[in-house]
Design a protein around this motif. Structure first.
Motif, PDB file in Angstrom:
ATOM      1  N   HIS A 108      -3.247   2.929  11.461  1.00 35.84           N
ATOM      2  CA  HIS A 108      -2.359   1.773  11.240  1.00 35.84           C
ATOM      3  C   HIS A 108      -2.204   0.966  12.527  1.00 35.84           C
ATOM      4  O   HIS A 108      -2.230  -0.258  12.507  1.00 35.84           O
ATOM      5  N   TYR A 109      -2.032   1.680  13.642  1.00 33.64           N
ATOM      6  CA  TYR A 109      -1.824   1.006  14.924  1.00 33.64           C
ATOM      7  C   TYR A 109      -3.039   0.135  15.281  1.00 33.64           C
ATOM      8  O   TYR A 109      -2.908  -1.026  15.650  1.00 33.64           O
ATOM      9  N   LEU A 110      -4.241   0.737  15.158  1.00 35.44           N
ATOM     10  CA  LEU A 110      -5.456   0.000  15.524  1.00 35.44           C
ATOM     11  C   LEU A 110      -5.757  -1.109  14.523  1.00 35.44           C
ATOM     12  O   LEU A 110      -6.217  -2.184  14.910  1.00 35.44           O
ATOM     13  N   SER A 111      -5.489  -0.857  13.249  1.00 38.46           N
ATOM     14  CA  SER A 111      -5.699  -1.906  12.246  1.00 38.46           C
ATOM     15  C   SER A 111      -4.803  -3.103  12.536  1.00 38.46           C
ATOM     16  O   SER A 111      -5.220  -4.260  12.418  1.00 38.46           O
ATOM     17  N   ALA A 112      -3.552  -2.830  12.942  1.00 42.27           N
ATOM     18  CA  ALA A 112      -2.619  -3.899  13.275  1.00 42.27           C
ATOM     19  C   ALA A 112      -3.123  -4.670  14.495  1.00 42.27           C
ATOM     20  O   ALA A 112      -3.103  -5.906  14.526  1.00 42.27           O
ATOM     21  N   LYS A 113      -3.589  -3.920  15.482  1.00 41.89           N
ATOM     22  CA  LYS A 113      -4.050  -4.535  16.724  1.00 41.89           C
ATOM     23  C   LYS A 113      -5.242  -5.455  16.477  1.00 41.89           C
ATOM     24  O   LYS A 113      -5.333  -6.531  17.055  1.00 41.89           O
ATOM     25  N   HIS A 114      -6.165  -5.018  15.622  1.00 38.10           N
ATOM     26  CA  HIS A 114      -7.380  -5.804  15.379  1.00 38.10           C
ATOM     27  C   HIS A 114      -7.317  -6.594  14.079  1.00 38.10           C
ATOM     28  O   HIS A 114      -8.328  -7.124  13.630  1.00 38.10           O
ATOM     29  N   TYR A 163       1.842  -3.224   8.600  1.00 36.67           N
ATOM     30  CA  TYR A 163       1.070  -1.989   8.766  1.00 36.67           C
ATOM     31  C   TYR A 163       1.993  -0.763   8.848  1.00 36.67           C
ATOM     32  O   TYR A 163       1.583   0.297   9.311  1.00 36.67           O
ATOM     33  N   CYS A 164       3.236  -0.956   8.417  1.00 32.30           N
ATOM     34  CA  CYS A 164       4.256   0.103   8.500  1.00 32.30           C
ATOM     35  C   CYS A 164       3.739   1.422   7.903  1.00 32.30           C
ATOM     36  O   CYS A 164       3.097   1.431   6.855  1.00 32.30           O
ATOM     37  N   LEU A 185      -7.083  -5.730  10.929  1.00 26.90           N
ATOM     38  CA  LEU A 185      -8.013  -5.241   9.900  1.00 26.90           C
ATOM     39  C   LEU A 185      -7.237  -4.915   8.635  1.00 26.90           C
ATOM     40  O   LEU A 185      -6.036  -4.648   8.683  1.00 26.90           O
ATOM     41  N   LEU A 186      -7.945  -4.894   7.531  1.00 30.27           N
ATOM     42  CA  LEU A 186      -7.315  -4.499   6.266  1.00 30.27           C
ATOM     43  C   LEU A 186      -7.099  -2.994   6.260  1.00 30.27           C
ATOM     44  O   LEU A 186      -7.956  -2.241   6.698  1.00 30.27           O
ATOM     45  N   LEU A 187      -5.931  -2.586   5.732  1.00 30.15           N
ATOM     46  CA  LEU A 187      -5.668  -1.146   5.603  1.00 30.15           C
ATOM     47  C   LEU A 187      -6.271  -0.643   4.302  1.00 30.15           C
ATOM     48  O   LEU A 187      -6.171  -1.318   3.280  1.00 30.15           O
ATOM     49  N   ASP A 188      -6.860   0.537   4.349  1.00 34.66           N
ATOM     50  CA  ASP A 188      -7.327   1.162   3.114  1.00 34.66           C
ATOM     51  C   ASP A 188      -6.556   2.469   2.953  1.00 34.66           C
ATOM     52  O   ASP A 188      -6.893   3.483   3.563  1.00 34.66           O
ATOM     53  N   GLU A 189      -5.493   2.426   2.171  1.00 32.23           N
ATOM     54  CA  GLU A 189      -4.640   3.614   2.045  1.00 32.23           C
ATOM     55  C   GLU A 189      -5.227   4.666   1.095  1.00 32.23           C
ATOM     56  O   GLU A 189      -4.575   5.649   0.776  1.00 32.23           O
ATOM     57  N   GLU A 190      -6.461   4.423   0.669  1.00 37.43           N
ATOM     58  CA  GLU A 190      -7.156   5.406  -0.178  1.00 37.43           C
ATOM     59  C   GLU A 190      -8.259   6.109   0.621  1.00 37.43           C
ATOM     60  O   GLU A 190      -9.022   6.887   0.055  1.00 37.43           O
ATOM     61  N   ASP A 191      -8.330   5.814   1.910  1.00 39.60           N
ATOM     62  CA  ASP A 191      -9.450   6.390   2.673  1.00 39.60           C
ATOM     63  C   ASP A 191      -9.185   7.859   3.024  1.00 39.60           C
ATOM     64  O   ASP A 191      -8.155   8.435   2.673  1.00 39.60           O
TER      65      ASP A 191
END
Ligand code: ZN
Length: 236
Positions: free
Chosen positions: A212-218, A39-40, A220-226
């Motif tokens: 990124h922090y919360l996605s890593a914690k839970h 999630y860097c 979740l998939l990152l959506d870098e287009e959001d």
């Protein structure tokens, strides 16, 4: 990666007798952004110019916390310094910074706790000077204690953020409570200093960090287009 907060973190870690274990920190973290590598967010660090400088006075374990947002300020604002707060001694480099005539230091703190003549609500550094915002990076009870017990800060004006600015800011960020993290306080200072572009970049970066922090914690998939990533993209 060697900005002021990263250096302070490394120094603090070196001083630790036992390893500091932050909650949920068993997974290895990227040394550049403190998030687990999948999630860097290092590629998302904005680069902006600013007139203002930031001076973080950090409470003991603050540099070690993976959620510390002083780190994000140092990522975005080139002129960021960070010091471990000490009650009795004033660091020589901090002293030199506070004495340097090119800066107009402001200590950012609620005005209700000080004599009215020391309180300012505008940033007007005067000819040839640039604003230096001193931020107490700590929990609120720690910050109050640091403020009371730092005689070397007593000669500086206290910048009190105005309720109107706070409510505008809350509205824009859809925040429900009055608790602001250090990066949010820094963004409000930048707005006051007419460093709008840097203020917006810091806000956008904070949103991506939280994502990124919360996605890593839970997990979740990152959506870098959001929307949050698209907004930050304009500052890269
Ligand atoms: Zn990273």
């Amino acid at each position: 990666m060697s900005h002021a907060v990263a250096r302070l973190r490394a120094e603090r870690l070196a001083r630790s007798v036992k390893p500091f274990v932050a909650r949920g920190s068993r997974a290895p973290r990227c040394p550049g952004c403190r998030v687990i590598p999948e999630y860097c967010l290092c590629a998302w660090r904005p680069r902006v110019a600013a007139q203002s400088a930031m001076c973080l006075l950090m409470h003991d374990t603050e540099p070690l916390k993976p959620t510390n947002t002083g780190w994000l300020i140092a990522d975005v604002i080139g002129d960021t310094t960070a010091f471990a707060w000490e009650r009795k001694t004033l660091d020589a480099q901090l002293q030199a910074l506070l004495d340097d005539p090119k800066w107009q230091p402001y200590i950012v703190f609620p005005g209700e706790f000080v004599a009215p003549e020391r309180v300012v609500s505008e940033v007007a550094p005067g000819p040839g000077k640039r604003p230096l915002f001193i931020l107490l990076d700590a929990t609120w009870p720690e910050a109050r204690k640091m403020f009371r017990k730092s005689p070397y800060l007593e000669r500086f004006p206290v910048l009190n953020l105005q309720p109107e600015q706070i409510s505008r800011y809350k509205l824009r960020r859809s925040k429900r409570d009055d608790h602001f993290c250090t990066a949010e306080v820094a963004a409000m200072c930048l707005e006051l200093a007419a460093d709008q572009h840097a203020a917006q970049a810091l806000d956008a970066y904070l949103d991506v960090f939280s994502n990124h922090y919360l996605s890593a914690k839970h997990k979740l998939l990152l959506d870098e287009e959001d929307a949050v990533h698209r907004r930050l993209q304009t500052f890269l």
